[in-house]
Design a protein around this motif. Sequence first.
Motif, mmCIF file in Angstrom:
data_model
loop_
_atom_site.group_PDB
_atom_site.id
_atom_site.type_symbol
_atom_site.label_atom_id
_atom_site.label_comp_id
_atom_site.label_asym_id
_atom_site.label_seq_id
_atom_site.Cartn_x
_atom_site.Cartn_y
_atom_site.Cartn_z
ATOM 1 N N GLY A 16 7.751 -1.951 -10.354
ATOM 2 C CA GLY A 16 8.905 -2.844 -10.362
ATOM 3 C C GLY A 16 9.489 -3.107 -8.991
ATOM 4 N N ILE A 17 8.642 -3.157 -7.965
ATOM 5 C CA ILE A 17 9.122 -3.461 -6.620
ATOM 6 C C ILE A 17 8.471 -4.740 -6.131
ATOM 7 C CG2 ILE A 17 9.615 -1.072 -5.977
ATOM 8 C CD1 ILE A 17 6.986 -0.917 -4.548
ATOM 9 N N GLU A 18 9.134 -5.404 -5.194
ATOM 10 C CA GLU A 18 8.616 -6.638 -4.622
ATOM 11 C C GLU A 18 7.452 -6.314 -3.680
ATOM 12 O OE1 GLU A 18 9.572 -9.832 -5.144
ATOM 13 O OE2 GLU A 18 10.880 -9.086 -6.720
ATOM 14 N N ALA A 19 6.488 -7.215 -3.598
ATOM 15 C CA ALA A 19 5.332 -7.008 -2.715
ATOM 16 C C ALA A 19 5.739 -7.053 -1.245
ATOM 17 C CB ALA A 19 4.264 -8.057 -2.995
ATOM 18 N N ALA A 20 6.843 -7.708 -0.934
ATOM 19 C CA ALA A 20 7.303 -7.797 0.458
ATOM 20 C C ALA A 20 7.755 -6.439 0.988
ATOM 21 C CB ALA A 20 8.447 -8.802 0.564
ATOM 22 N N VAL A 21 8.165 -5.529 0.129
ATOM 23 C CA VAL A 21 8.582 -4.195 0.559
ATOM 24 C C VAL A 21 7.410 -3.455 1.190
ATOM 25 C CG1 VAL A 21 9.406 -1.951 -0.260
ATOM 26 C CG2 VAL A 21 10.414 -4.039 -1.146
ATOM 27 N N VAL A 22 6.220 -3.658 0.638
ATOM 28 C CA VAL A 22 5.021 -3.009 1.141
ATOM 29 C C VAL A 22 4.463 -3.766 2.344
ATOM 30 C CG1 VAL A 22 2.759 -2.133 0.448
ATOM 31 C CG2 VAL A 22 4.578 -2.256 -1.205
ATOM 32 N N GLY A 23 4.861 -5.026 2.508
ATOM 33 C CA GLY A 23 4.380 -5.827 3.629
ATOM 34 C C GLY A 23 3.443 -6.939 3.207
ATOM 35 N N ASN A 91 4.353 4.504 10.105
ATOM 36 C CA ASN A 91 5.529 3.732 9.723
ATOM 37 C C ASN A 91 6.203 3.109 10.942
ATOM 38 O OD1 ASN A 91 7.610 2.981 7.631
ATOM 39 N ND2 ASN A 91 8.861 4.093 9.106
ATOM 40 N N VAL A 92 6.264 3.826 12.053
ATOM 41 C CA VAL A 92 6.885 3.295 13.271
ATOM 42 C C VAL A 92 6.086 2.105 13.791
ATOM 43 C CG1 VAL A 92 7.477 3.831 15.667
ATOM 44 C CG2 VAL A 92 8.016 5.454 13.865
ATOM 45 N N VAL A 93 4.754 2.189 13.728
ATOM 46 C CA VAL A 93 3.906 1.068 14.147
ATOM 47 C C VAL A 93 4.183 -0.149 13.267
ATOM 48 C CG1 VAL A 93 1.505 0.267 14.280
ATOM 49 C CG2 VAL A 93 2.127 2.506 15.172
ATOM 50 N N PHE A 94 4.350 0.071 11.960
ATOM 51 C CA PHE A 94 4.683 -1.017 11.038
ATOM 52 C C PHE A 94 6.066 -1.595 11.342
ATOM 53 C CE2 PHE A 94 6.942 -2.012 7.017
ATOM 54 C CZ PHE A 94 6.286 -3.196 6.709
ATOM 55 N N ARG A 95 7.042 -0.734 11.575
ATOM 56 C CA ARG A 95 8.410 -1.189 11.846
ATOM 57 C C ARG A 95 8.511 -1.957 13.161
ATOM 58 N NH1 ARG A 95 11.626 -1.157 7.385
ATOM 59 N NH2 ARG A 95 11.642 0.869 6.371
ATOM 60 N N LEU A 96 7.667 -1.621 14.151
ATOM 61 C CA LEU A 96 7.684 -2.328 15.432
ATOM 62 C C LEU A 96 7.032 -3.708 15.339
ATOM 63 C CD1 LEU A 96 6.875 0.548 17.934
ATOM 64 C CD2 LEU A 96 8.995 -0.763 17.803
ATOM 65 N N GLY A 97 6.374 -4.004 14.229
ATOM 66 C CA GLY A 97 5.746 -5.301 14.056
ATOM 67 C C GLY A 97 4.352 -5.388 14.623
ATOM 68 N N ILE A 98 3.766 -4.257 15.006
ATOM 69 C CA ILE A 98 2.396 -4.269 15.518
ATOM 70 C C ILE A 98 1.417 -4.499 14.372
ATOM 71 C CG2 ILE A 98 0.651 -2.890 16.721
ATOM 72 C CD1 ILE A 98 2.963 -1.436 18.125
ATOM 73 N N ALA A 99 1.733 -3.978 13.194
ATOM 74 C CA ALA A 99 0.897 -4.158 12.001
ATOM 75 C C ALA A 99 1.710 -4.871 10.927
ATOM 76 C CB ALA A 99 0.420 -2.807 11.487
ATOM 77 N N SER A 100 1.014 -5.604 10.070
ATOM 78 C CA SER A 100 1.720 -6.340 9.026
ATOM 79 C C SER A 100 1.991 -5.491 7.788
ATOM 80 C CB SER A 100 0.944 -7.596 8.642
ATOM 81 O OG SER A 100 -0.351 -7.240 8.215
ATOM 82 N N THR A 101 1.207 -4.441 7.563
ATOM 83 C CA THR A 101 1.441 -3.528 6.448
ATOM 84 C C THR A 101 1.321 -2.090 6.946
ATOM 85 O OG1 THR A 101 -0.889 -3.428 5.802
ATOM 86 C CG2 THR A 101 0.440 -5.143 4.771
ATOM 87 N N ARG A 102 1.805 -1.157 6.148
ATOM 88 C CA ARG A 102 1.684 0.251 6.528
ATOM 89 C C ARG A 102 0.227 0.716 6.456
ATOM 90 N NH1 ARG A 102 6.717 0.133 4.064
ATOM 91 N NH2 ARG A 102 8.396 0.987 5.350
ATOM 92 N N ARG A 103 -0.545 0.140 5.548
ATOM 93 C CA ARG A 103 -1.967 0.488 5.475
ATOM 94 C C ARG A 103 -2.697 0.040 6.739
ATOM 95 N NH1 ARG A 103 -4.217 -0.608 -0.663
ATOM 96 N NH2 ARG A 103 -2.946 0.964 -1.685
#
Length: 195
Positions: A16-23, A91-103
């Motif tokens: 029940g979560i939005e796909a945008a939360v995962v990226g 997670n930090v790499v994802f938050r910095l915008g270097i990657a589009s998803t955490r995977r």
Amino acid sequence: MAIDRVPSLKRCRALGIEAAVVGLGKKSKRQVNRRTRKVSEYGMQLKEKQKAKFIYGVLEKQFRLYYDKAKKMQGVTGENLLILLERRLDNVVFRLGIASTRRQARQMVSHGHITVNGKRLDIPSAFVHANDVVGVKESSRSNELFKAIAESGNNLSVPAWLTAGELGGTVTRFPNRDEIDVPVDEQAIIELYSR
């Protein structure tokens, strides 16, 4: 190493979560036609734990170790748990915008493209500390993927506890609960583990 291979959109729909939360930028077109049953308190707590594990890409054994570590820290255990999950390198790499998803961030780290304080670090679960500088390795910057990321300027929504630069950034401090925008009720997770 164990890997969670469940399709992301299917898992988002089940939790029940939005796909945008995962990226993910796409949405599922399927409609879920389930009868709504009353969910028990245990079921609600379990769902919250599964949400947190899925969003951060952590399996049960490691998540339990994070809970044990958060319990020993000073402060509120639920907030400490989320702060520990936010401090992971992937997670930090994802938050910095270097990657589009955490995977994708996890894969970048494990393939050796990411440096912390100028040294290559290939452990996605490594914790970053205050004043750590996270960036892309110099030899990897010529890669087509990183060139595209640098041109697009992906780091538009960087959290306040990070300062972003070109293909990298600095961890200025640890995040507060208000700055963590993950739709998880951490208190339910703590109640589940303290049974």
